[in-house]
Design an enzyme around this catalytic site. Sequence first.
Site, PDB file in Angstrom:
ATOM      1  N   GLY A  73      48.150  65.133  35.156  1.00  0.00           N
ATOM      2  CA  GLY A  73      49.297  65.392  36.027  1.00  0.00           C
ATOM      3  C   GLY A  73      49.981  64.111  36.488  1.00  0.00           C
ATOM      4  O   GLY A  73      51.213  64.026  36.523  1.00  0.00           O
ATOM      5  N   THR A  74      49.189  63.115  36.841  1.00  0.00           N
ATOM      6  CA  THR A  74      49.755  61.861  37.348  1.00  0.00           C
ATOM      7  C   THR A  74      50.636  61.193  36.297  1.00  0.00           C
ATOM      8  O   THR A  74      51.763  60.781  36.584  1.00  0.00           O
ATOM      9  CB  THR A  74      48.614  60.908  37.784  1.00  0.00           C
ATOM     10  OG1 THR A  74      47.835  61.568  38.776  1.00  0.00           O
ATOM     11  CG2 THR A  74      49.164  59.610  38.341  1.00  0.00           C
ATOM     12  N   GLN A 181      49.557  72.727  40.382  1.00  0.00           N
ATOM     13  CA  GLN A 181      48.784  73.749  41.101  1.00  0.00           C
ATOM     14  C   GLN A 181      49.159  75.181  40.704  1.00  0.00           C
ATOM     15  O   GLN A 181      48.353  76.092  40.854  1.00  0.00           O
ATOM     16  CB  GLN A 181      48.967  73.585  42.616  1.00  0.00           C
ATOM     17  CG  GLN A 181      48.285  72.350  43.185  1.00  0.00           C
ATOM     18  CD  GLN A 181      46.762  72.414  43.144  1.00  0.00           C
ATOM     19  OE1 GLN A 181      46.164  73.489  43.120  1.00  0.00           O
ATOM     20  NE2 GLN A 181      46.128  71.262  43.119  1.00  0.00           N
ATOM     21  N   HIS A 203      42.545  69.927  34.197  1.00  0.00           N
ATOM     22  CA  HIS A 203      41.340  70.090  35.022  1.00  0.00           C
ATOM     23  C   HIS A 203      41.560  70.944  36.269  1.00  0.00           C
ATOM     24  O   HIS A 203      40.613  71.211  37.013  1.00  0.00           O
ATOM     25  CB  HIS A 203      40.726  68.726  35.378  1.00  0.00           C
ATOM     26  CG  HIS A 203      41.420  67.954  36.457  1.00  0.00           C
ATOM     27  ND1 HIS A 203      40.991  67.963  37.759  1.00  0.00           N
ATOM     28  CD2 HIS A 203      42.505  67.150  36.425  1.00  0.00           C
ATOM     29  CE1 HIS A 203      41.788  67.176  38.485  1.00  0.00           C
ATOM     30  NE2 HIS A 203      42.716  66.676  37.688  1.00  0.00           N
ATOM     31  N   CYS A 326      42.882  63.150  48.067  1.00  0.00           N
ATOM     32  CA  CYS A 326      43.332  61.756  47.958  1.00  0.00           C
ATOM     33  C   CYS A 326      43.447  61.089  49.314  1.00  0.00           C
ATOM     34  O   CYS A 326      43.337  59.881  49.425  1.00  0.00           O
ATOM     35  CB  CYS A 326      44.684  61.677  47.270  1.00  0.00           C
ATOM     36  SG  CYS A 326      44.826  62.771  45.884  1.00  0.00           S
TER      37      CYS A 326
HETATM   38  C1  LIG Z   1      45.965  67.251  40.942  1.00  0.00           C
HETATM   39  C2  LIG Z   1      47.438  67.098  41.091  1.00  0.00           C
HETATM   40  C3  LIG Z   1      48.142  66.084  40.424  1.00  0.00           C
HETATM   41  C4  LIG Z   1      47.442  65.017  39.619  1.00  0.00           C
HETATM   42  O1  LIG Z   1      46.926  65.504  38.412  1.00  0.00           O
HETATM   43  P1  LIG Z   1      45.795  64.651  37.651  1.00  0.00           P
HETATM   44  O2  LIG Z   1      45.624  65.366  36.357  1.00  0.00           O
HETATM   45  O3  LIG Z   1      44.585  64.695  38.504  1.00  0.00           O
HETATM   46  O4  LIG Z   1      46.343  63.284  37.469  1.00  0.00           O
HETATM   47  C5  LIG Z   1      49.505  66.032  40.571  1.00  0.00           C
HETATM   48  N1  LIG Z   1      50.168  66.946  41.309  1.00  0.00           N
HETATM   49  C6  LIG Z   1      49.537  67.937  41.961  1.00  0.00           C
HETATM   50  C7  LIG Z   1      50.327  68.918  42.749  1.00  0.00           C
HETATM   51  C8  LIG Z   1      48.151  68.039  41.883  1.00  0.00           C
HETATM   52  O5  LIG Z   1      47.528  69.018  42.541  1.00  0.00           O
END
Ligand SMILES: *Cc1c(COP(=O)(O)O)cnc(C)c1O
Length: 384
Positions: A73-74, A181, A203, A326
């Site tokens: 996601g990041t 999410q 994940h 975080c």
């Molecule tokens: C977990 C999350 C991310 C980050 O995703 P990763 O795969 O852990 O890098 C970004 N945005 C939201 C809303 C998240 O819940």
Amino acid sequence: MSKIKIYLDHAATTPVDSEVLKAMQPYFSEKFGNASSLHSFGQEARQAVENSRKTAAKFLNAKPVEIIFTSGGTESDNLALKGIAFANKNRGNHIITSKIEHPAILKPCEWLEKHCFKVTYLDVDKTGLINTEQLEKAITKDTILVSIMFANNEIGTIEPIEEIGKICKKHKIYFHTDAVQAFGKIPIDIKKMNIDLLSASSHKLYGPKGIGLLYIKQDVKIEPITHGGGHESGLRSGTENTSGIVGFAKAIELADKNMKKEAEREIRLRDRIIKEILKIEGAKLNGHGTQRLPNNINVSIKGIEGEALLIRLNDKGMAVSTGSACSTKSLKPSHVLTAIGLTAEQSHGSLRITLGKDNTEQDIDYVLEQLKKIINSLRKISPW
Ligand SMILES: *Cc1c(COP(=O)(O)O)cnc(C)c1O
């Protein structure tokens, strides 16, 4: 330590589904090829990657060429924001987002501000919803991108995505949504919702860590932020994480199959927990009553430290969260809870429970029973 183990922190991460693990395993051993190699080992990996791309595309009502696999996601959020900003800077330098985004959006925005871009951070109301009239008013001739999350990771509020999509389309501005999410939990149709870019992460839906995707509508102008061998249509160089991609696709397939039923089941559990917790004196629900992720419960309890509650629950075998994972290392109140108007005290008294497919009715009985006991005992020792 208790023998009981009840995991209630699915917004932070989820366990890998056994079927997902099984689908991935051959790609660590006999099917180890590099998807860019021309021999049969490579072709086998290429086939697996492209089949996975089809699965992800179909789930979003997109085309396979519109799916770019990333490390999560990041990275997807970074690619969307920086990639759009740099590819479109001749059109304008203004981006609109909200105050309650994940750090994976807020930090790239701050970085872009240091590189001559302007960012508007929209307020949200006390339930966590952005105001679409305010959004439309914030648009200027320099606006190139709107990035609003599909659903919030702390309070579960689901934003008016279809309405935002309409506004962006009307003003010919790209619309990106961090759907990490929401993806796999509630229906998403990128066409119906006029979404140009969408981030998702494996994940958070029972897939492996370190793999995600960015949907990019065809003909959207975007620059890569990782340069190299030209993988993923030149937008994300680096040898494909074949096992991760295969696992992610399997997780999507399973989510697709079970989504409706599972959402209904989790909503029943969610609403039961909320109803019971709100009977506790000084308890307050954070987020929206109905425009809310099926698995999210976020409450503040007066006079109770969220962290103290978390530690006591952990001693009894339950894993919950206070604020987002975080921000738990810092004492600063959560930026999301602050944005919905909570005081620092209310914010520190917050508890997030996020349900998953393995949580049962009996788990919830135990959680509620222990929670009430712990709150009573904490109140006995606190001056409140
Ligand atoms: C977990 C999350 C991310 C980050 O995703 P990763 O795969 O852990 O890098 C970004 N945005 C939201 C809303 C998240 O819940």
